[in-house]
Design a protein around this motif. Sequence first.
Motif, PDB file in Angstrom:
ATOM      1  N   ARG A  27       2.366  -2.258  -8.154  1.00  0.00           N
ATOM      2  CA  ARG A  27       2.529  -1.011  -6.916  1.00  0.00           C
ATOM      3  C   ARG A  27       3.659  -0.319  -6.977  1.00  0.00           C
ATOM      4  N   ILE A  31       0.948   0.393  -0.328  1.00  0.00           N
ATOM      5  CA  ILE A  31      -0.597   0.478  -0.776  1.00  0.00           C
ATOM      6  C   ILE A  31      -1.099   1.063   0.684  1.00  0.00           C
ATOM      7  N   MET A  34      -7.283   0.338   0.107  1.00  0.00           N
ATOM      8  CA  MET A  34      -7.808   0.042  -1.205  1.00  0.00           C
ATOM      9  C   MET A  34      -9.400  -0.228  -0.902  1.00  0.00           C
ATOM     10  N   ARG A  53      -3.843  -0.584   5.282  1.00  0.00           N
ATOM     11  CA  ARG A  53      -2.821  -1.527   5.195  1.00  0.00           C
ATOM     12  C   ARG A  53      -2.595  -2.380   6.539  1.00  0.00           C
ATOM     13  N   ASN A  76      -1.967  -7.898  -4.296  1.00  0.00           N
ATOM     14  CA  ASN A  76      -2.406  -6.652  -4.451  1.00  0.00           C
ATOM     15  C   ASN A  76      -3.976  -6.511  -4.898  1.00  0.00           C
ATOM     16  N   MET A  97      -7.526   2.504  -5.096  1.00  0.00           N
ATOM     17  CA  MET A  97      -6.267   2.477  -4.378  1.00  0.00           C
ATOM     18  C   MET A  97      -5.123   3.640  -4.161  1.00  0.00           C
ATOM     19  N   ASN A  99      -1.874   4.432  -3.454  1.00  0.00           N
ATOM     20  CA  ASN A  99      -0.240   3.736  -3.528  1.00  0.00           C
ATOM     21  C   ASN A  99       0.671   4.909  -3.665  1.00  0.00           C
TER      22      ASN A  99
END
Length: 115
Positions: A27, A31, A34, A53, A76, A97, A99
Amino acid sequence: QVQLVESGGGLVQPGGSLRLSCAASRRSGTIYVMGWYRQAPGKQRNLVAIITRDDSTNYADSVKGRFTISRDSARNTVYLRMNSLKPEDTAAYYCYMRNGARDYWGQGTEVTVSS
């Protein structure tokens, strides 16, 4: 380059269960989100579930009460536990995701629910 590697798809009978996993190879920064989307043949890709998160979650109405999303931030990795599977859950499931400022997608894993 960040890669998302999915696993856990397969063939299952109606009423059965599967757990999907998705691990990010690396990453860059935070992040934020997801999650999982799915796409059935001939249909558009739709949200299944996401987790932020701060561990807030959001589910498609069609999977509420049957699917559970979770994550392991140290690895992750995001998981999707799918219970009470139905034939209409059959689709390719894609990991997603966010990121930093970029979106990433996995290659997809097939889930087939059939007797």
